[in-house]
Design an enzyme around this catalytic site. Structure first.
Site, PDB file in Angstrom:
ATOM      1  N   CYS A   1       0.833  -1.211   0.000  1.00 41.75           N
ATOM      2  CA  CYS A   1       0.000   0.000   0.000  1.00 41.75           C
ATOM      3  C   CYS A   1       0.867   1.260   0.000  1.00 41.75           C
ATOM      4  CB  CYS A   1      -0.926   0.007   1.213  1.00 41.75           C
ATOM      5  SG  CYS A   1      -2.104  -1.364   1.250  1.00 41.75           S
TER       6      CYS A   1
ATOM      7  N   ASP B   1     -20.816  12.309 -14.516  1.00 41.09           N
ATOM      8  CA  ASP B   1     -22.195  11.958 -14.195  1.00 41.09           C
ATOM      9  C   ASP B   1     -22.286  10.982 -13.036  1.00 41.09           C
ATOM     10  OD1 ASP B   1     -23.278  13.562 -16.223  1.00 41.09           O
ATOM     11  OD2 ASP B   1     -22.968  11.992 -17.717  1.00 41.09           O
TER      12      ASP B   1
END
Length: 241
Positions: free
Chosen positions: A60, A154
């Protein structure tokens, strides 16, 4: 409200997974930059959500460093980056200097995107960011998968990529897909395998089959080149974007 009780992902409703075209639900959560609302943060632009196992994880750390290094390129494309991690805010903040050091040899000043603190996996469960066979951590909570969601203006999902926890992601590939998505949003085209914006070897893109030849000539006055195929099909039509 999503339950925070320890629950294996196989017990979650099957409609939790985000599919292409799905509307991403808004959420509010704490982050390394303070309280964050997804919709408010994204504004009217594109978004990239990247989920991570936990703070102080070697893979990570390398991933967030890579994201920070490429952040100027995502910013040029008006893509807001948000990371999501299964930890509380304070451990995430203590982790940030490690990420900064890893990012381009420590030349970055700071991690310039928010990391959402999702210790109880509420957001992860809502967005389907947990694999069906996810192992459990010491607290009995399922680990997040390494998932990427790219969201258009959107609020629709336009890309999903999920990696196993043992494999770090290639964010340069995500950037390449963003270029393709944004190009396709402007014109009825698709990009071939290996396409990268700006490369001379791929200075042309492909017309979608739904575009008729007459319409294609009007849309692309620079010309349409149709490749001859052994089958006789006229479906490989190249244009300059």
């Amino acid at each position: 409200t999503v339950s925070t009780a320890a629950v294996h992902p196989s017990e979650l409703p099957s409609d939790q997974t985000m599919l292409l075209g799905d509307a991403v639900p808004d959420f509010e959560a704490e982050s390394t930059d303070g309280p964050l609302s997804l919709y408010d943060h994204l504004g009217s632009g594109w978004g990239l959500l990247s989920s991570h196992v936990c703070a102080f994880h070697p893979v990570c750390t390398s991933e967030l460093a890579s994201l920070q290094f490429l952040l100027p390129e995502f910013t040029k494309r008006e893509v807001k980056v948000i990371a999501l991690c299964a930890d509380a805010v304070e451990p995430l903040k203590k982790w940030l200097p490690d990420v900064v050091k890893k990012a381009k040899g420590g030349n970055e000043a700071a991690v310039a995107f928010p990391i959402v603190a999702d210790k109880e996996r509420e957001v992860a469960m809502r967005l389907g960011l947990i694999a069906a066979d996810a192992p459990l951590d010491e607290a009995g909570m399922p680990l997040m998968s390494r998932t990427i969601l790219v969201v258009d203006p959107d609020r629709r999902v336009r890309l999903t990529m999920t990696y196993p926890t043992c494999t770090g992601r290639n964010y340069a590939e995500v950037l390449r897909v963003v270029d393709s998505l944004q190009l396709a949003a402007r014109a009825a085209v698709a990009t071939p395998a290996g396409w990268n914006v700006g490369e001379k070897v791929y200075d042309k893109v492909l017309l979608l089959p739904v575009v008729k030849d007459d319409a294609a000539k009007k849309m692309f006055p620079k010309g349409v080149v149709t490749a001859e195929m052994p089958s006789g099909g006229r479906y490989m039509r190249w244009v300059k974007p």
